[in-house]
Design a protein around this motif. Structure first.
Motif, PDB file in Angstrom:
ATOM      1  N   ALA A 331       0.819  -1.210   0.000  1.00  0.00           N
ATOM      2  CA  ALA A 331       0.000   0.000   0.000  1.00  0.00           C
ATOM      3  C   ALA A 331       0.856   1.264   0.000  1.00  0.00           C
ATOM      4  O   ALA A 331       0.572   2.219  -0.728  1.00  0.00           O
ATOM      5  CB  ALA A 331      -0.937  -0.007   1.198  1.00  0.00           C
ATOM      6  N   LEU A 332       1.914   1.279   0.804  1.00  0.00           N
ATOM      7  CA  LEU A 332       2.790   2.450   0.851  1.00  0.00           C
ATOM      8  C   LEU A 332       3.503   2.664  -0.487  1.00  0.00           C
ATOM      9  O   LEU A 332       3.678   3.803  -0.928  1.00  0.00           O
ATOM     10  CB  LEU A 332       3.816   2.304   1.973  1.00  0.00           C
ATOM     11  N   ALA A 333       3.918   1.578  -1.113  1.00  0.00           N
ATOM     12  CA  ALA A 333       4.618   1.700  -2.394  1.00  0.00           C
ATOM     13  C   ALA A 333       3.687   2.258  -3.476  1.00  0.00           C
ATOM     14  O   ALA A 333       4.061   3.142  -4.254  1.00  0.00           O
ATOM     15  CB  ALA A 333       5.171   0.341  -2.824  1.00  0.00           C
ATOM     16  N   ILE A 334       2.463   1.769  -3.524  1.00  0.00           N
ATOM     17  CA  ILE A 334       1.524   2.197  -4.562  1.00  0.00           C
ATOM     18  C   ILE A 334       0.971   3.588  -4.273  1.00  0.00           C
ATOM     19  O   ILE A 334       0.817   4.413  -5.182  1.00  0.00           O
ATOM     20  CB  ILE A 334       0.374   1.172  -4.678  1.00  0.00           C
ATOM     21  N   CYS A 335       0.702   3.868  -3.010  1.00  0.00           N
ATOM     22  CA  CYS A 335       0.014   5.107  -2.638  1.00  0.00           C
ATOM     23  C   CYS A 335       0.949   6.205  -2.140  1.00  0.00           C
ATOM     24  O   CYS A 335       0.470   7.228  -1.631  1.00  0.00           O
ATOM     25  CB  CYS A 335      -1.031   4.822  -1.556  1.00  0.00           C
ATOM     26  N   ALA A 336       2.265   6.017  -2.268  1.00  0.00           N
ATOM     27  CA  ALA A 336       3.216   7.021  -1.776  1.00  0.00           C
ATOM     28  C   ALA A 336       2.929   8.422  -2.319  1.00  0.00           C
ATOM     29  O   ALA A 336       2.921   9.396  -1.545  1.00  0.00           O
ATOM     30  CB  ALA A 336       4.644   6.597  -2.103  1.00  0.00           C
ATOM     31  N   ALA A 465      -6.511  -3.287  -6.685  1.00  0.00           N
ATOM     32  CA  ALA A 465      -7.573  -2.304  -6.435  1.00  0.00           C
ATOM     33  C   ALA A 465      -6.986  -0.916  -6.169  1.00  0.00           C
ATOM     34  O   ALA A 465      -7.492   0.096  -6.677  1.00  0.00           O
ATOM     35  CB  ALA A 465      -8.425  -2.763  -5.251  1.00  0.00           C
ATOM     36  N   LEU A 466      -5.912  -0.847  -5.385  1.00  0.00           N
ATOM     37  CA  LEU A 466      -5.283   0.442  -5.080  1.00  0.00           C
ATOM     38  C   LEU A 466      -4.697   1.078  -6.333  1.00  0.00           C
ATOM     39  O   LEU A 466      -4.758   2.301  -6.508  1.00  0.00           O
ATOM     40  CB  LEU A 466      -4.200   0.261  -4.018  1.00  0.00           C
ATOM     41  N   TRP A 467      -4.096   0.285  -7.180  1.00  0.00           N
ATOM     42  CA  TRP A 467      -3.523   0.801  -8.432  1.00  0.00           C
ATOM     43  C   TRP A 467      -4.619   1.443  -9.282  1.00  0.00           C
ATOM     44  O   TRP A 467      -4.427   2.523  -9.855  1.00  0.00           O
ATOM     45  CB  TRP A 467      -2.856  -0.338  -9.188  1.00  0.00           C
ATOM     46  N   TRP A 468      -5.768   0.777  -9.360  1.00  0.00           N
ATOM     47  CA  TRP A 468      -6.888   1.314 -10.139  1.00  0.00           C
ATOM     48  C   TRP A 468      -7.429   2.591  -9.495  1.00  0.00           C
ATOM     49  O   TRP A 468      -7.688   3.583 -10.175  1.00  0.00           O
ATOM     50  CB  TRP A 468      -7.986   0.250 -10.224  1.00  0.00           C
ATOM     51  N   MET A 469      -7.565   2.586  -8.174  1.00  0.00           N
ATOM     52  CA  MET A 469      -8.086   3.754  -7.467  1.00  0.00           C
ATOM     53  C   MET A 469      -7.131   4.948  -7.564  1.00  0.00           C
ATOM     54  O   MET A 469      -7.574   6.088  -7.691  1.00  0.00           O
ATOM     55  CB  MET A 469      -8.340   3.414  -6.003  1.00  0.00           C
ATOM     56  N   VAL A 485      -8.866  14.754   2.228  1.00  0.00           N
ATOM     57  CA  VAL A 485      -9.245  13.858   3.322  1.00  0.00           C
ATOM     58  C   VAL A 485     -10.237  12.795   2.848  1.00  0.00           C
ATOM     59  O   VAL A 485     -10.074  11.602   3.144  1.00  0.00           O
ATOM     60  CB  VAL A 485      -9.849  14.667   4.496  1.00  0.00           C
ATOM     61  N   SER A 486     -11.254  13.202   2.108  1.00  0.00           N
ATOM     62  CA  SER A 486     -12.258  12.245   1.645  1.00  0.00           C
ATOM     63  C   SER A 486     -11.646  11.223   0.686  1.00  0.00           C
ATOM     64  O   SER A 486     -11.985  10.032   0.740  1.00  0.00           O
ATOM     65  CB  SER A 486     -13.412  12.985   0.960  1.00  0.00           C
ATOM     66  N   GLY A 493      -9.594   3.127   3.244  1.00  0.00           N
ATOM     67  CA  GLY A 493     -10.702   2.267   3.632  1.00  0.00           C
ATOM     68  C   GLY A 493     -10.983   1.189   2.597  1.00  0.00           C
ATOM     69  O   GLY A 493     -11.216   0.026   2.948  1.00  0.00           O
ATOM     70  N   GLY A 494     -10.935   1.566   1.309  1.00  0.00           N
ATOM     71  CA  GLY A 494     -11.158   0.590   0.254  1.00  0.00           C
ATOM     72  C   GLY A 494     -10.088  -0.491   0.238  1.00  0.00           C
ATOM     73  O   GLY A 494     -10.387  -1.680   0.102  1.00  0.00           O
ATOM     74  N   GLY A 495      -8.823  -0.070   0.402  1.00  0.00           N
ATOM     75  CA  GLY A 495      -7.730  -1.038   0.416  1.00  0.00           C
ATOM     76  C   GLY A 495      -7.845  -2.017   1.571  1.00  0.00           C
ATOM     77  O   GLY A 495      -7.667  -3.229   1.402  1.00  0.00           O
ATOM     78  N   MET A 496      -8.140  -1.494   2.760  1.00  0.00           N
ATOM     79  CA  MET A 496      -8.264  -2.367   3.937  1.00  0.00           C
ATOM     80  C   MET A 496      -9.443  -3.324   3.790  1.00  0.00           C
ATOM     81  O   MET A 496      -9.339  -4.507   4.134  1.00  0.00           O
ATOM     82  CB  MET A 496      -8.436  -1.510   5.193  1.00  0.00           C
ATOM     83  N   ALA A 497     -10.545  -2.815   3.287  1.00  0.00           N
ATOM     84  CA  ALA A 497     -11.726  -3.663   3.137  1.00  0.00           C
ATOM     85  C   ALA A 497     -11.461  -4.821   2.182  1.00  0.00           C
ATOM     86  O   ALA A 497     -11.827  -5.972   2.455  1.00  0.00           O
ATOM     87  CB  ALA A 497     -12.906  -2.816   2.634  1.00  0.00           C
TER      88      ALA A 497
END
Length: 528
Positions: A331-336, A465-469, A485-486, A493-497
């Protein structure tokens, strides 16, 4: 109490500390940016902090806690343990004072060795030396905090030691606010780093007062006597010396990284340290919590020669570590870019700084699982008073790190340096496990391998999913605060779910094992 309960206590307060630390770093980035004063402060902060992790929380803790735990479990019980603690404190306090005084006197030489390139920038070297002298008393107080925490940890009282870093971050946040007000409209960043450096040392004193109160509240009394090198104190010293190196490969690598980072363009050290804060979030919550909880419990199992319980304890810790760090690293790598733009970019922290910091974060988190697993493997040696083996593996990894830095820094700059750190940590992890396996102290079972494979499936689903988001949401992280924030809530939240939903479906964590860990006693941990 159970491993999961101990770990949850530590992790919960550590999470609170990391949140305040994250707020501190956001404020610091926007107030100082990545410039001369920021680099000077980061160096001044790195020196006592790295020695803290290396000596106080590293070598001292892994040597003192098992010896103290054995005293408690021995025939002499509380009386022998109290005498041992008094003897150690009476010597330890003078060693700390002497080391701190010598370091402050020799600070120009220390800074010259780590950041000689700072001399080429007018005022930067002198500011770094001054700030380092202001921050260094922190090491004295926080080392005493580590000892007091060890006394409580040996009694399964983990909360006070985990709360102390919260106080640290609160004091530093106050320092940033005071420095920002002091600077006013002058634009002179030195006012900010003066106040912040003083806050570092003050935070050590505040933590010491709190832990001293917690120890007294637990019914323990410590006294400082005439220093005496008893056989037990000598034994502790003999364990600490090699453990300083063996337990601190990550911290020693910090000095190596600092040396190389200070030779790169101005702001590189600040960007590296800021990116490492993101990496430290899951490392501190998971790795330090598990490592702290497992050491006294493992020492007791080894003391009673219960090999099965020792194996199960480390296996459970390993599974819990990968369950949390595999998705965290991905998650950190994709969402950095999202995290950096949303939190750090603004004020004096420019968008171009954010781009570099994102790449550094991606490189660092490649080694995140290894950083955490090392915290679980090292206690397997220290609980058996074997500090030589971690020295050898650490030395090999450190040499590898230096060679790799020499090769990659020229071509890839600060990002290459971060990648080299991740590679060396992974090598250290593999070497430690190989030795544990060969000696029959811990082995990777088919059940554990199967569980981790299922965790990887869940991580892969979350990553996709995170890559797409990210492709859709990335522009939002440079927008207004509400949109940032949103979008972050949706992303996280989407990644964790997705991760936990897929993990549940594929069986990424044994539900029966969770129930065993939650119970006060059970076959997973063997705690009575």
């Amino acid at each position: 109490m159970s491993l999961l309960k101990h770990t949850s206590t530590i992790a919960g307060f550590t999470l609170l500390s990391r949140i305040f630390g994250f707020v501190r770093d956001i404020m610091l980035a926007r107030v100082l940016g990545a410039g001369l004063a920021g680099d000077a402060y980061q160096l001044a902060f790195t020196l006592p902090n790295t020695f803290r992790r290396l000596f106080a929380e590293g070598a001292f803790s892994v040597a003192f806690v098992p010896m103290y735990s054995r005293k408690l479990a021995g025939e002499g019980g509380e009386e022998d343990a109290a005498r041992f603690a008094d003897d150690v404190l009476s010597v330890f306090i003078w060693v700390l004072l002497g080391f701190s005084a010598l370091a402050m006197i020799a600070m120009p030489i220390i800074v010259l060795g780590l950041a000689g390139e700072y001399q080429s920038v007018p005022g930067k070297f002198e500011l770094s030396v001054f700030l380092s002298r202001v921050t260094f008393p922190y090491l004295f107080f926080i080392s005493l905090v580590a000892m007091l925490s060890g006394l409580l940890n040996a009694r399964s009282r983990f909360a006070p030691g985990a709360i102390a870093p919260v106080l640290f971050n609160l004091v530093l946040i106050s320092g940033i606010i005071a420095g920002y007000s002091w600077r006013g409209d002058s634009g002179d960043d030195r006012y900010v780093v003066y106040a912040l450096s003083a806050a570092v040392s003050l935070s050590g004193f505040v933590q010491f007062l709190y832990l001293w109160w917690a120890v007294r509240r637990a019914g323990l009394k410590l006294s400082i006597k005439k220093p005496k090198l008893t056989p037990e104190v000598k034994q502790l010293g003999m364990v600490i010396l090699p453990a300083t190196f063996g337990a601190g490969i990550y911290q020693i690598s910090q000095f190596v990284d600092t040396f190389f980072a200070t030779s790169l363009p101005q702001g590189s050290l600040t960007l590296l340290k800021m990116a490492d804060r993101l990496n430290q979030m899951p490392l501190g919550i998971v790795g330090i919590a598990l490592g702290t909880a497992i050491l006294p419990m493992l020492s007791r199992h080894i003391q009673s020669d219960d090999k099965a319980k020792a194996q199960n304890l480390q296996s459970d810790a390993f599974e819990m570590a990968t369950l949390l760090t595999l998705p965290a690293a991905a998650a950190l790598a994709i969402c950095a870019p999202a995290f950096v733009n949303a939190f750090f970019v603004g004020g004096k922290f420019k968008p171009e700084d954010g781009v570099i910091m994102s790449y550094i974060t991606m490189a660092l988190v490649a080694g995140l699982p290894a950083y955490v697993i090392v915290k679980i493997l090292n206690p397997g040696f220290f609980a058996r008073s074997d500090t030589k083996t971690p020295v050898y593996t650490a030395l090999i990894s450190l040499i590898f790190n230096i060679i790799l830095n020499v090769w990659v820094v020229r071509s890839y700059g600060i990002v290459g340096l971060a990648g080299a750190t991740a590679c060396s940590a992974t090598l250290n992890c593999l070497l430690l496990y190989a030795v544990l396996h060969k000696r029959g102290w811990f082995h990777f079972t088919a059940q554990l391998g199967n569980r981790i494979f299922r965790q990887l499936i869940a991580t892969a689903a979350m990553s996709a999913a995170l890559w797409w988001m990210m492709g859709i949401l990335l522009p939002n992280f440079s927008s207004d605060i509400l949109t940032r924030v949103s979008s972050l809530i949706l992303l996280v939240g989407g990644g964790m779910a997705i991760y936990f939903a897929v993990g549940y479906l594929v069986g990424a964590l044994d539900k029966d094992r969770v129930n065993r860990l939650l119970r006060r006693s059970g076959p997973a941990t063997g705690e009575a």
